[in-house]
Design a protein around this motif. Sequence first.
Motif, PDB file in Angstrom:
ATOM      1  N   VAL A 251       0.848  -1.188   0.000  1.00 61.52           N
ATOM      2  CA  VAL A 251       0.000   0.000   0.000  1.00 61.52           C
ATOM      3  C   VAL A 251       0.886   1.240   0.000  1.00 61.52           C
ATOM      4  CG1 VAL A 251      -1.879   1.225   1.144  1.00 61.52           C
ATOM      5  CG2 VAL A 251      -1.753  -1.271   1.287  1.00 61.52           C
ATOM      6  N   HIS A 252       0.656   2.122  -0.956  1.00 63.72           N
ATOM      7  CA  HIS A 252       1.386   3.387  -1.066  1.00 63.72           C
ATOM      8  C   HIS A 252       0.428   4.522  -0.698  1.00 63.72           C
ATOM      9  CE1 HIS A 252       4.623   1.275  -3.252  1.00 63.72           C
ATOM     10  NE2 HIS A 252       3.628   0.597  -3.800  1.00 63.72           N
ATOM     11  N   GLU A 253       0.867   5.390   0.218  1.00 62.47           N
ATOM     12  CA  GLU A 253      -0.006   6.454   0.715  1.00 62.47           C
ATOM     13  C   GLU A 253       0.661   7.822   0.567  1.00 62.47           C
ATOM     14  OE1 GLU A 253      -2.033   5.516   4.600  1.00 62.47           O
ATOM     15  OE2 GLU A 253      -0.496   3.937   4.600  1.00 62.47           O
ATOM     16  N   ALA A 254      -0.099   8.775   0.057  1.00 64.28           N
ATOM     17  CA  ALA A 254       0.286  10.191   0.089  1.00 64.28           C
ATOM     18  C   ALA A 254      -0.517  10.825   1.204  1.00 64.28           C
ATOM     19  CB  ALA A 254      -0.006  10.857  -1.249  1.00 64.28           C
ATOM     20  N   ARG A 255       0.188  11.353   2.224  1.00 57.59           N
ATOM     21  CA  ARG A 255      -0.472  11.770   3.464  1.00 57.59           C
ATOM     22  C   ARG A 255      -0.267  13.252   3.742  1.00 57.59           C
ATOM     23  NH1 ARG A 255      -1.389   7.734   7.195  1.00 57.59           N
ATOM     24  NH2 ARG A 255      -0.601   8.969   8.942  1.00 57.59           N
ATOM     25  N   ALA A 256      -1.243  13.824   4.434  1.00 53.09           N
ATOM     26  CA  ALA A 256      -1.135  15.191   4.944  1.00 53.09           C
ATOM     27  C   ALA A 256      -1.942  15.257   6.231  1.00 53.09           C
ATOM     28  CB  ALA A 256      -1.655  16.207   3.932  1.00 53.09           C
ATOM     29  N   GLY A 257      -1.473  16.064   7.168  1.00 54.62           N
ATOM     30  CA  GLY A 257      -2.184  16.156   8.439  1.00 54.62           C
ATOM     31  C   GLY A 257      -1.661  17.282   9.296  1.00 54.62           C
ATOM     32  N   LEU A 258      -2.241  17.402  10.469  1.00 58.58           N
ATOM     33  CA  LEU A 258      -1.844  18.411  11.447  1.00 58.58           C
ATOM     34  C   LEU A 258      -1.413  17.716  12.727  1.00 58.58           C
ATOM     35  CD1 LEU A 258      -4.712  21.029  10.965  1.00 58.58           C
ATOM     36  CD2 LEU A 258      -2.350  21.212  10.140  1.00 58.58           C
ATOM     37  N   ARG A 259      -0.372  18.273  13.354  1.00 64.18           N
ATOM     38  CA  ARG A 259       0.135  17.737  14.614  1.00 64.18           C
ATOM     39  C   ARG A 259       0.187  18.875  15.629  1.00 64.18           C
ATOM     40  NH1 ARG A 259       4.746  16.053  12.901  1.00 64.18           N
ATOM     41  NH2 ARG A 259       6.217  17.338  14.067  1.00 64.18           N
ATOM     42  N   TYR A 260      -0.556  18.719  16.713  1.00 64.99           N
ATOM     43  CA  TYR A 260      -0.612  19.760  17.757  1.00 64.99           C
ATOM     44  C   TYR A 260       0.171  19.280  18.967  1.00 64.99           C
ATOM     45  CZ  TYR A 260      -2.295  23.196  21.096  1.00 64.99           C
ATOM     46  OH  TYR A 260      -2.362  24.193  22.037  1.00 64.99           O
ATOM     47  N   GLN A 261       1.184  20.067  19.356  1.00 66.13           N
ATOM     48  CA  GLN A 261       2.037  19.705  20.484  1.00 66.13           C
ATOM     49  C   GLN A 261       1.696  20.570  21.688  1.00 66.13           C
ATOM     50  OE1 GLN A 261       5.784  18.435  19.591  1.00 66.13           O
ATOM     51  NE2 GLN A 261       6.562  18.445  21.670  1.00 66.13           N
ATOM     52  N   PHE A 262       1.344  19.916  22.786  1.00 62.69           N
ATOM     53  CA  PHE A 262       1.027  20.628  24.016  1.00 62.69           C
ATOM     54  C   PHE A 262       2.310  21.213  24.606  1.00 62.69           C
ATOM     55  CE2 PHE A 262      -2.172  17.326  23.491  1.00 62.69           C
ATOM     56  CZ  PHE A 262      -3.349  18.062  23.599  1.00 62.69           C
ATOM     57  N   GLY A 263       2.244  22.470  25.012  1.00 68.43           N
ATOM     58  CA  GLY A 263       3.409  23.123  25.579  1.00 68.43           C
ATOM     59  C   GLY A 263       4.374  23.675  24.552  1.00 68.43           C
ATOM     60  N   GLY A 264       4.104  23.470  23.266  1.00 71.01           N
ATOM     61  CA  GLY A 264       4.960  24.030  22.227  1.00 71.01           C
ATOM     62  C   GLY A 264       6.019  23.063  21.762  1.00 71.01           C
ATOM     63  N   ASN A 265       6.427  23.256  20.524  1.00 69.74           N
ATOM     64  CA  ASN A 265       7.458  22.433  19.900  1.00 69.74           C
ATOM     65  C   ASN A 265       8.758  23.222  19.874  1.00 69.74           C
ATOM     66  OD1 ASN A 265       9.094  20.868  18.328  1.00 69.74           O
ATOM     67  ND2 ASN A 265       7.622  20.571  16.678  1.00 69.74           N
ATOM     68  N   SER A 266       9.788  22.714  20.551  1.00 67.35           N
ATOM     69  CA  SER A 266      11.060  23.445  20.615  1.00 67.35           C
ATOM     70  C   SER A 266      11.684  23.621  19.242  1.00 67.35           C
ATOM     71  CB  SER A 266      12.030  22.713  21.552  1.00 67.35           C
ATOM     72  OG  SER A 266      11.518  22.669  22.862  1.00 67.35           O
ATOM     73  N   ASN A 267      11.410  22.708  18.297  1.00 67.84           N
ATOM     74  CA  ASN A 267      11.933  22.880  16.947  1.00 67.84           C
ATOM     75  C   ASN A 267      11.336  24.098  16.259  1.00 67.84           C
ATOM     76  OD1 ASN A 267      13.598  20.639  17.060  1.00 67.84           O
ATOM     77  ND2 ASN A 267      12.018  19.255  16.308  1.00 67.84           N
ATOM     78  N   CYS A 268      10.187  24.555  16.740  1.00 64.74           N
ATOM     79  CA  CYS A 268       9.513  25.702  16.133  1.00 64.74           C
ATOM     80  C   CYS A 268       9.672  26.975  16.954  1.00 64.74           C
ATOM     81  CB  CYS A 268       8.020  25.404  15.952  1.00 64.74           C
ATOM     82  SG  CYS A 268       7.675  24.076  14.790  1.00 64.74           S
ATOM     83  N   ALA A 269      10.443  26.937  18.047  1.00 67.05           N
ATOM     84  CA  ALA A 269      10.605  28.113  18.899  1.00 67.05           C
ATOM     85  C   ALA A 269      11.300  29.233  18.140  1.00 67.05           C
ATOM     86  CB  ALA A 269      11.398  27.749  20.153  1.00 67.05           C
ATOM     87  N   GLN A 270      10.816  30.457  18.303  1.00 66.76           N
ATOM     88  CA  GLN A 270      11.418  31.615  17.655  1.00 66.76           C
ATOM     89  C   GLN A 270      12.624  32.098  18.454  1.00 66.76           C
ATOM     90  OE1 GLN A 270      10.397  32.829  14.703  1.00 66.76           O
ATOM     91  NE2 GLN A 270       8.998  31.065  14.687  1.00 66.76           N
ATOM     92  N   PRO A 271      13.703  32.519  17.783  1.00 67.46           N
ATOM     93  CA  PRO A 271      14.869  33.015  18.518  1.00 67.46           C
ATOM     94  C   PRO A 271      14.552  34.304  19.258  1.00 67.46           C
ATOM     95  CG  PRO A 271      15.103  33.455  16.175  1.00 67.46           C
ATOM     96  CD  PRO A 271      13.880  32.587  16.329  1.00 67.46           C
TER      97      PRO A 271
END
Length: 287
Positions: A251-271
Amino acid sequence: MLKSMKVFGAALLLIAPTAGYAADLYEPPIIEAPEPLPPVIQPDPAPSFGGWYIRGDIDYHWSKLRGTEYITYGDAPGGLRGGTASFDTTDLKGAMSLGAGIGYQINKYLRADLTADYWFKSDFTGSTSGTCGGSPCVSTDTSAYSAWLLMANAYVDLGTYYGFTPYVGAGIGGAYIMWDDLTNSISGGSTTVHEGSSNWRFAYSLMAGTSYCLTENLNLDMGYRFTRVAGGRMFEYASGVAPGFDDGFNVHEARAGLRYQFGGNSNCAQPQVVSYDPPPFEPPVYK
């Protein structure tokens, strides 16, 4: 007395030009206020990792059967004698699916989650050939399958670049495959309906994709997933044929979605922008 005053006046006349000349020569240095230092951009101090997240996904998937076989007894319809046979051709259409999950960001590069996906029905069309009453005949077979896919997954995030975080991952779990009834129609002849089978099978997945920081808490996830599902029972006995089995799916899947992280995602933290404000400038006082 008069003589003393004359002497004192003469002394004043001699001192006054000298003092004025000295005053003309001395000029205190000009001290300018220091220039403010430029802002310094620094990352958040000691970014924290480890936090729960939830996710929701939608995809379109394409399934391919890895093979089929069914059991025949005596002179089965189509001229098939006892033994096993397989479909001459098989085809599965693409379909949509929906998924949800809960996970945990372990550190900057590693996360894991549990997911459940529902694969909507993929239409199946197959054909067989044989002899009917001593003459060649062909049958057309139609059915459809749907499935629940339950997986435990682990991902490696490969760093964040301008808000994009590429990743690779793998999962292991099970698929509950649900086949509809199989309708076997012989051209110019009879039609037989075989009851479809439902069963759990082993499955594993490999994933690759990228997520994008919409906010510090919300990520858009886009990617590809390959899933291998083990074989199992496909349909039940009817009119001298079956049970039937499929050899599993790719099975081959093309996927899209949303991921909500409680408390914030450090990879997305602004400098943080840190600027230095010098103390108020006070000009020197000369006495």
